[in-house]
Design an enzyme around this catalytic site. Sequence first.
Site, PDB file in Angstrom:
ATOM      1  N   HIS A   1       2.031  -9.409 -11.139  1.00 57.52           N
ATOM      2  CA  HIS A   1       2.715  -8.267 -10.528  1.00 57.52           C
ATOM      3  C   HIS A   1       2.684  -8.355  -9.013  1.00 57.52           C
ATOM      4  O   HIS A   1       1.714  -8.823  -8.411  1.00 57.52           O
ATOM      5  CB  HIS A   1       2.198  -6.924 -11.060  1.00 57.52           C
ATOM      6  CG  HIS A   1       0.810  -6.533 -10.686  1.00 57.52           C
ATOM      7  ND1 HIS A   1       0.540  -5.840  -9.527  1.00 57.52           N
ATOM      8  CD2 HIS A   1      -0.372  -6.693 -11.303  1.00 57.52           C
ATOM      9  CE1 HIS A   1      -0.754  -5.583  -9.464  1.00 57.52           C
ATOM     10  NE2 HIS A   1      -1.340  -6.102 -10.525  1.00 57.52           N
TER      11      HIS A   1
ATOM     12  N   ASP B   1      -5.454  -8.182  -6.199  1.00 56.00           N
ATOM     13  CA  ASP B   1      -4.719  -7.436  -7.225  1.00 56.00           C
ATOM     14  C   ASP B   1      -3.322  -7.072  -6.727  1.00 56.00           C
ATOM     15  O   ASP B   1      -3.133  -6.010  -6.165  1.00 56.00           O
ATOM     16  CB  ASP B   1      -5.523  -6.181  -7.563  1.00 56.00           C
ATOM     17  CG  ASP B   1      -4.918  -5.360  -8.675  1.00 56.00           C
ATOM     18  OD1 ASP B   1      -3.991  -5.831  -9.337  1.00 56.00           O
ATOM     19  OD2 ASP B   1      -5.391  -4.225  -8.886  1.00 56.00           O
TER      20      ASP B   1
ATOM     21  N   GLU C   1       3.748  -2.284 -11.502  1.00 54.74           N
ATOM     22  CA  GLU C   1       2.689  -2.467 -12.509  1.00 54.74           C
ATOM     23  C   GLU C   1       1.638  -1.384 -12.370  1.00 54.74           C
ATOM     24  O   GLU C   1       1.160  -0.822 -13.347  1.00 54.74           O
ATOM     25  CB  GLU C   1       2.045  -3.848 -12.354  1.00 54.74           C
ATOM     26  CG  GLU C   1       1.092  -4.227 -13.493  1.00 54.74           C
ATOM     27  CD  GLU C   1      -0.379  -3.878 -13.248  1.00 54.74           C
ATOM     28  OE1 GLU C   1      -1.192  -4.100 -14.152  1.00 54.74           O
ATOM     29  OE2 GLU C   1      -0.724  -3.355 -12.171  1.00 54.74           O
ATOM     30  N   GLU C   2       1.286  -1.095 -11.124  1.00 56.81           N
ATOM     31  CA  GLU C   2       0.199  -0.139 -10.874  1.00 56.81           C
ATOM     32  C   GLU C   2       0.583   1.286 -11.261  1.00 56.81           C
ATOM     33  O   GLU C   2      -0.272   2.141 -11.386  1.00 56.81           O
ATOM     34  CB  GLU C   2      -0.229  -0.189  -9.391  1.00 56.81           C
ATOM     35  CG  GLU C   2      -0.762  -1.546  -8.942  1.00 56.81           C
ATOM     36  CD  GLU C   2      -2.139  -1.894  -9.514  1.00 56.81           C
ATOM     37  OE1 GLU C   2      -2.655  -1.144 -10.351  1.00 56.81           O
ATOM     38  OE2 GLU C   2      -2.666  -2.944  -9.118  1.00 56.81           O
TER      39      GLU C   2
ATOM     40  N   ASP D   1      -3.252 -11.795 -13.620  1.00 62.30           N
ATOM     41  CA  ASP D   1      -3.474 -10.587 -12.833  1.00 62.30           C
ATOM     42  C   ASP D   1      -4.933 -10.557 -12.380  1.00 62.30           C
ATOM     43  O   ASP D   1      -5.824 -10.430 -13.209  1.00 62.30           O
ATOM     44  CB  ASP D   1      -3.153  -9.361 -13.701  1.00 62.30           C
ATOM     45  CG  ASP D   1      -3.164  -8.067 -12.905  1.00 62.30           C
ATOM     46  OD1 ASP D   1      -3.421  -8.103 -11.693  1.00 62.30           O
ATOM     47  OD2 ASP D   1      -2.912  -7.015 -13.519  1.00 62.30           O
TER      48      ASP D   1
ATOM     49  N   HIS E   1      -8.711  -1.861  -6.093  1.00 60.67           N
ATOM     50  CA  HIS E   1      -7.932  -0.655  -5.749  1.00 60.67           C
ATOM     51  C   HIS E   1      -8.428   0.034  -4.478  1.00 60.67           C
ATOM     52  O   HIS E   1      -8.254   1.242  -4.317  1.00 60.67           O
ATOM     53  CB  HIS E   1      -7.875   0.331  -6.923  1.00 60.67           C
ATOM     54  CG  HIS E   1      -6.948  -0.136  -8.021  1.00 60.67           C
ATOM     55  ND1 HIS E   1      -6.622   0.631  -9.104  1.00 60.67           N
ATOM     56  CD2 HIS E   1      -6.279  -1.301  -8.182  1.00 60.67           C
ATOM     57  CE1 HIS E   1      -5.788  -0.049  -9.894  1.00 60.67           C
ATOM     58  NE2 HIS E   1      -5.583  -1.227  -9.347  1.00 60.67           N
TER      59      HIS E   1
END
Length: 495
Positions: free
Chosen positions: A269, A281, A314-315, A343, A415
């Site tokens: 992603h 990420d 994606e998130e 990922d 994140h």
Amino acid sequence: MKAPRTAATAAATLFLSSSTVATNNPLTADKLEADIKTEELQNVLWNLNHIAINNGGNRAFGEPGFKASLDFVLERVQTRFADQFDTFVQPFNHTYDKTLEISVTGPEGEDVFVISPQYNPPTLVEGGITAALVDTPVDDERGSACFADQWEGLDVKGKLALVKRGLCAVADKSILAKERGALGVILYDEVPGTNIVVPTLGAENIGRMVPIGIIPLEVGQSWKSRLAAGEEVTATLLVDSISETRETWNIISETKQGDPNNVVMLGAHLDSVQKGAGVNDDGSGTAALLEIMTAVRRYDNFPNKIRFAWWGAEESGLVGSLYYTSHLTEAEADSIRYYFNYDMIGSPQPDFSIASNENSGVGPQLLDEYLATKGKEVRHGEFGSGSDFVGFIEIGIPTASLHTGAGAPYDACYHQACDDLDNIHWEALTVNARAAARAAARLANSLEGVPPRAKTSPNLRTRHGVMQSFKRWTALAEEASNGHTCSHKGKKIRV
Ligand SMILES: *[C@@H]1O[C@H](CO)[C@@H](O)[C@H](O)[C@H]1NC(C)=O
């Protein structure tokens, strides 16, 4: 990274060498592996990190940093590699959301550290909601406040519910709070400290939830004891958020060479969360795919097509990949013989982990064997619901995924704003990209060990589920685009 090259310099280098692109140079796993270089992966990640720095610190869906990331990938795959690859940009819409402001004020008027989940509804009252806290029981087996029976006997009407995070979706807790008449939820984290992972409530739950503030475990526990001692504890929760429909994109790029009915697909992603640059990420997967693609263009004589996908949103709930898989015709789904998902493959303390199911065939073994020769201990598990493999599994396509862990100790910056260039284990990323390159080369040459697509009824039923979920999102997107969102300040934000 030392002396990073800019995209422009890299472009010039590649233009100069493009006349030397060989023909009649068969693709092999060894050659592709040897072509993957750490410094080139660093170059891509330097660019993605730089894009985030120049665009408010992120590359998230609906934000300029995502568009810039898209343009960065397209400059390479669509512009420079136009002779070897066909590229298709697939647009789709989704509900964009952003918390503009959040605060929690404690009983002594103190500011409390707080984070906002994605799709957090706004508090529609001037100055936020000030109300008494009502404690909800902790249940570390079933999850706290996850089921209706756990709310029985609690008078949360017109109040703020104090709830412990964990075990079920945050959205489930919020939906139950709303059903019981609570005005909001103060959710305290499961682990101590302020390194709180941002959850998503899911666009599909918009309208069914109350505003939430997520505070540290220590603060939640201290309020809990005060409530247990019979004290009245009052807090203020303020959430100012917007949501609206925004367009975003997947990039699908495939070799001109190879049988269109036998496609080996690799996906990563391209979007990050709003909090950071998303270098691990999933800049890591994005970079691996770009470098594998860059290498593949030097070779020919492979019978099967290789297709690369960089997914959008994606998130926000695997939106781009689900959009792609749910819009495939049966014939198109049949033509995808394998899907590999990459990922987070450069976590600073890597935990090499391969997910597969009974229909994964030779894919996991191909990744595992190479990693084992490099002395990596590989863990094997079942697929969860956390990445873009979901849509492919739902329609029965043989699938494998590789990742190296999210959250401490594997990736403490998961994140977070610190998911930047320092948040990569370069050797792990290189080894994983090489494993991915070898597996792609092997399946491009031979589909031996690849099972047929599973078309049994459970998969088709779940496919229907994916479609249903899409219809709901589409409906919500329409709702959002026709209406407006109010904030606590009474601002009306046009959407
Ligand atoms: C996205 O929404 C816009 C505005 O409503 C619309 O024009 C466009 O066709 C939509 N795109 C897709 C792929 O549905």
